[in-house]
Design an enzyme around this catalytic site. Structure first.
Site, PDB file in Angstrom:
ATOM      1  CE1 TYR A  11      -3.191   2.981   0.740  1.00 41.67           C
ATOM      2  CE2 TYR A  11      -2.456   2.916   3.031  1.00 41.67           C
ATOM      3  CZ  TYR A  11      -3.184   3.520   2.016  1.00 41.67           C
ATOM      4  OH  TYR A  11      -3.900   4.660   2.280  1.00 41.67           O
ATOM      5  CG  ASN A  32       7.366 -11.387   0.179  1.00 47.58           C
ATOM      6  OD1 ASN A  32       6.469 -10.551   0.055  1.00 47.58           O
ATOM      7  ND2 ASN A  32       7.612 -12.010   1.317  1.00 47.58           N
ATOM      8  CG  LEU A  33       4.746 -10.146  -5.716  1.00 46.91           C
ATOM      9  CD1 LEU A  33       4.516 -10.811  -7.077  1.00 46.91           C
ATOM     10  CD2 LEU A  33       4.244  -8.697  -5.787  1.00 46.91           C
ATOM     11  N   GLY A  36       1.637  -7.651  -1.026  1.00 43.40           N
ATOM     12  CA  GLY A  36       1.595  -6.675  -2.117  1.00 43.40           C
ATOM     13  C   GLY A  36       1.080  -7.317  -3.405  1.00 43.40           C
ATOM     14  CB  ALA A  79       7.272  -3.902   8.020  1.00 41.56           C
ATOM     15  CE1 TYR A 145       4.195  -2.398  12.549  1.00 43.86           C
ATOM     16  CE2 TYR A 145       2.907  -0.789  13.782  1.00 43.86           C
ATOM     17  CZ  TYR A 145       3.615  -1.154  12.651  1.00 43.86           C
ATOM     18  OH  TYR A 145       3.757  -0.250  11.625  1.00 43.86           O
ATOM     19  CG  HIS A 193      -6.044   0.388   9.354  1.00 47.06           C
ATOM     20  ND1 HIS A 193      -5.219  -0.317   8.526  1.00 47.06           N
ATOM     21  CD2 HIS A 193      -5.368   0.551  10.499  1.00 47.06           C
ATOM     22  CE1 HIS A 193      -4.082  -0.564   9.156  1.00 47.06           C
ATOM     23  NE2 HIS A 193      -4.149  -0.044  10.353  1.00 47.06           N
TER      24      HIS A 193
HETATM   25  N1  UFG Z   1     -11.864   1.945  15.099  1.00 48.78           N
HETATM   26  C1  UFG Z   1     -13.216   1.799  15.321  1.00 48.78           C
HETATM   27  N2  UFG Z   1     -13.873   0.897  14.551  1.00 48.78           N
HETATM   28  C2  UFG Z   1     -13.273   0.143  13.591  1.00 48.78           C
HETATM   29  C3  UFG Z   1     -11.887   0.296  13.397  1.00 48.78           C
HETATM   30  C4  UFG Z   1     -11.205   1.211  14.165  1.00 48.78           C
HETATM   31  O1  UFG Z   1     -13.792   2.439  16.187  1.00 48.78           O
HETATM   32  O2  UFG Z   1     -13.943  -0.666  12.959  1.00 48.78           O
HETATM   33  C5  UFG Z   1     -11.129   2.932  15.909  1.00 48.78           C
HETATM   34  C6  UFG Z   1     -10.001   2.320  16.707  1.00 48.78           C
HETATM   35  O3  UFG Z   1     -10.460   1.793  17.911  1.00 48.78           O
HETATM   36  C7  UFG Z   1      -9.076   3.530  16.856  1.00 48.78           C
HETATM   37  C8  UFG Z   1      -9.303   4.333  15.583  1.00 48.78           C
HETATM   38  O4  UFG Z   1     -10.543   3.868  15.045  1.00 48.78           O
HETATM   39  O5  UFG Z   1      -9.481   4.292  17.936  1.00 48.78           O
HETATM   40  C9  UFG Z   1      -8.236   4.104  14.538  1.00 48.78           C
HETATM   41  O6  UFG Z   1      -8.036   2.710  14.411  1.00 48.78           O
HETATM   42  P1  UFG Z   1      -7.242   2.063  13.197  1.00 48.78           P
HETATM   43  O7  UFG Z   1      -7.363   0.572  13.353  1.00 48.78           O
HETATM   44  O8  UFG Z   1      -7.701   2.665  11.928  1.00 48.78           O
HETATM   45  O9  UFG Z   1      -5.760   2.554  13.418  1.00 48.78           O
HETATM   46  P2  UFG Z   1      -4.843   2.475  14.745  1.00 48.78           P
HETATM   47  O10 UFG Z   1      -4.869   3.845  15.346  1.00 48.78           O
HETATM   48  O11 UFG Z   1      -5.178   1.343  15.622  1.00 48.78           O
HETATM   49  O12 UFG Z   1      -3.432   2.084  14.118  1.00 48.78           O
HETATM   50  C10 UFG Z   1      -2.600   3.017  13.531  1.00 48.78           C
HETATM   51  C11 UFG Z   1      -1.693   2.323  12.527  1.00 48.78           C
HETATM   52  C12 UFG Z   1      -0.762   1.397  13.224  1.00 48.78           C
HETATM   53  C13 UFG Z   1      -0.028   2.139  14.314  1.00 48.78           C
HETATM   54  C14 UFG Z   1      -0.983   2.801  15.253  1.00 48.78           C
HETATM   55  C15 UFG Z   1      -0.307   3.617  16.285  1.00 48.78           C
HETATM   56  O13 UFG Z   1      -2.461   1.627  11.580  1.00 48.78           O
HETATM   57  O14 UFG Z   1       0.149   0.852  12.300  1.00 48.78           O
HETATM   58  O15 UFG Z   1      -1.842   3.656  14.517  1.00 48.78           O
HETATM   59  O16 UFG Z   1      -1.099   3.583  17.435  1.00 48.78           O
HETATM   60  F1  UFG Z   1       0.732   1.274  15.028  1.00 48.78           F
END
Ligand code: UFG
Length: 327
Positions: A11, A32-33, A36, A79, A145, A193
Site C-alpha cells: 500500500y 515477495n508479493l 503486495g 514489514a 509491532y 483500519h
Molecule cells: N476503530 C473503530 N472501529 C473500527 C476500526 C477502528 O472504532 O472498525 C477505531 C479504533 O479503535 C481507533 C481508531 O478507530 O481508535 C483508529 O483505528 P485504526 O485501526 O484505523 O488505526 P490504529 O490507530 O489502531 O493504528 C494506527 C496504525 C498502526 C499504528 C498505530 C499507532 O495503523 O500501524 O496507529 O497507534 F501502530
C-alpha cells in the site's frame, strides 16, 4: 537518482513509487508479493521478486542494477503491521520486522548502498501522556509491532554509525486514502483500519460500523487519531530520500497531519458524504486514547507540509473502493 524500494508492491510502498517516478527518479521495486500486488507496481518501475529475509537475493539485485547505475538509496516498506496480529504472533513480527531489517542492512552494506529510508510507526510511543508526540519523547511501545519497529530503528542507527550509512526514519501516524489516479489504494483481504471499514459499510459490503468505545478521556469519549493522506506521506519519502543523499544527514521525523480527529468526528465527516449505519461497542484492547503527531520537524527539515485533508482521504478511499467493487 536510482531508488530501491523493498515492499514497493504494498500500500504505502506503491504510492511512494508513484511519487518517486513523478519526481523524475528511477525506481527498482523488490517485493515477495506476500501481501503486495504485482499490478500495484507502476509499469515504469523495474520489478524483482524477492524476500526481505533473503540477503543474497538483495545483493544480487543491487549488483545487477549497478550495470546501469548504482542504487543511491534504499527504502524499506516490507514489514508486518497489524497490531493485534503482532500480539498473538510476536515471533513472526521479530522475524520479519527485525531480522528482515538486519538482512536488508547487511545486503546494503555488502553492495555499498549508503542511504536508507525506513518506515517506523507512532506505535513506538506507546501510550503518550499528553497525546501529542514529538520525536524526542520517551518511547515505550505497548505491543510487539511497536517493539519490533523501535528495535529496527535502533539497529539502523548502530549499523549506520559503524558502516557509514545515512538514514531517514519516519514514524507514521494513521495513513489512509488512495492515489488520485485510483490505480492503487489499500486493498488487503483483512481490513482492520477505520477509514476503509467505514467505506465498506457505505458501499454495502458490511452492515454496520462498530465504534470501539465511547468512554475514553476525550471530549466525545471516542479515540483521537491523526489521519494523513497516503500521497502526502509518499511525497515526504521523496524529500527524505533526496535529503539524506544530498546532505548526508540522519533524520528522525513524525509523519502525520498534526491534527487530531476523534472516531466520531471521522464518522460525522464521512456521513456528510455517504450514508451508513454505525453503533458503539466495547473498547478494542490496546488502543491509546489519543495520538497526534507534532510535525514541526518534518516541516522544518524537509520543507514538507500535508496538502490533503480528512475529506480528501475519505473521498479518495471511497472512490478507490467503489472502483474495485465495480471491477
Ligand atoms: N476503530 C473503530 N472501529 C473500527 C476500526 C477502528 O472504532 O472498525 C477505531 C479504533 O479503535 C481507533 C481508531 O478507530 O481508535 C483508529 O483505528 P485504526 O485501526 O484505523 O488505526 P490504529 O490507530 O489502531 O493504528 C494506527 C496504525 C498502526 C499504528 C498505530 C499507532 O495503523 O500501524 O496507529 O497507534 F501502530
Amino acid at each position: 537518482m536510482k531508488v530501491f524500494v523493498a515492499g514497493g508492491a504494498g500500500y504505502i510502498g506503491s504510492h511512494t513509487v508513484y511519487e518517486l517516478l513523478r519526481a523524475g527518479h528511477e525506481v527498482v521495486v523488490y517485493d515477495n508479493l506476500s501481501t503486495g500486488r504485482r499490478e500495484a507496481v507502476h509499469p515504469d518501475a523495474r520489478f524483482y521478486e524477492g524476500d526481505i529475509l533473503d540477503r543474497a537475493r538483495i545483493v544480487e539485485v543491487l549488483e545487477a542494477e549497478r550495470e546501469t547505475g548504482a542504487v543511491a538509496v534504499a527504502l524499506h516498506f516490507a514489514a508486518k503491521l497489524i497490531v493485534p496480529e503482532s500480539v498473538t504472533h510476536p515471533l513472526a513480527y521479530y522475524h520479519n520486522n527485525v531480522e528482515g531489517v538486519r538482512q536488508m542492512l547487511a545486503g546494503l552494506v555488502e553492495a555499498g548502498v549508503k542511504h536508507v529510508v525506513f518506515s517506523s510507526t507512532a506505535a513506538v510511543y506507546g501510550e503518550p501522556q499528553h497525546g501529542e508526540c514529538r520525536e524526542g519523547d520517551y518511547t515505550l511501545p505497548i505491543n510487539p509491532y511497536g517493539e519490533t519497529k523501535l528495535a529496527a530503528e535502533r539497529m539502523i542507527r548502530w549499523v549506520g554509525a559503524a558502516h557509514g550509512l545515512t538514514s531517514c526514519v519516519f514514524r507514521y501516524f494513521n495513513v489512509a486514502g488512495a492515489d488520485a489516479s485510483l490505480e492503487i489504494g489499500l486493498d488487503k483481504d483483512q481490513l482492520t483500519h477505520l477509514v476503509p471499514l467505514i467505506m465498506q459499510t457505505a458501499l454495502g459490503q458490511r452492515d454496520t460500523l462498530s465504534i470501539f468505545g465511547n468512554d475514553y478521556d476525550t471530549p466525545d469519549g471516542t479515540c483521537i487519531r491523526d489521519y494523513i493522506h497516503v500521497t502526502d506521506l509518499a511525497r515526504a519519502h521523496v524529500l527524505g530520500a533526496e535529503h539524506i543523499v544530498n546532505r548526508q544527514e540522519d533524520l528522525l521525523l513524525n509523519l502525520g497531519s498534526g491534527k487530531g480527529y476523534s472516531v466520531k468526528e471521522v464518522v460525522d465527516a464521512a456521513e456528510e458524504l455517504f450514508s451508513f449505519a454505525y453503533e458503539y461497542t466495547e473498547r478494542r484492547p490496546g488502543d491509546p486514547a489519543k495520538l497526534i503527531a507534532n510535525i514541526q520537524k518534518a516541516r522544518e527539515q524537509l520543507g514538507w507540509r500535508p496538502e490533503l485533508g480528512l475529506r480528501d482521504i475519505l473521498q479518495s478511499d471511497y472512490a478507490y473502493r467503489k472502483k474495485l467493487l465495480c471491477g
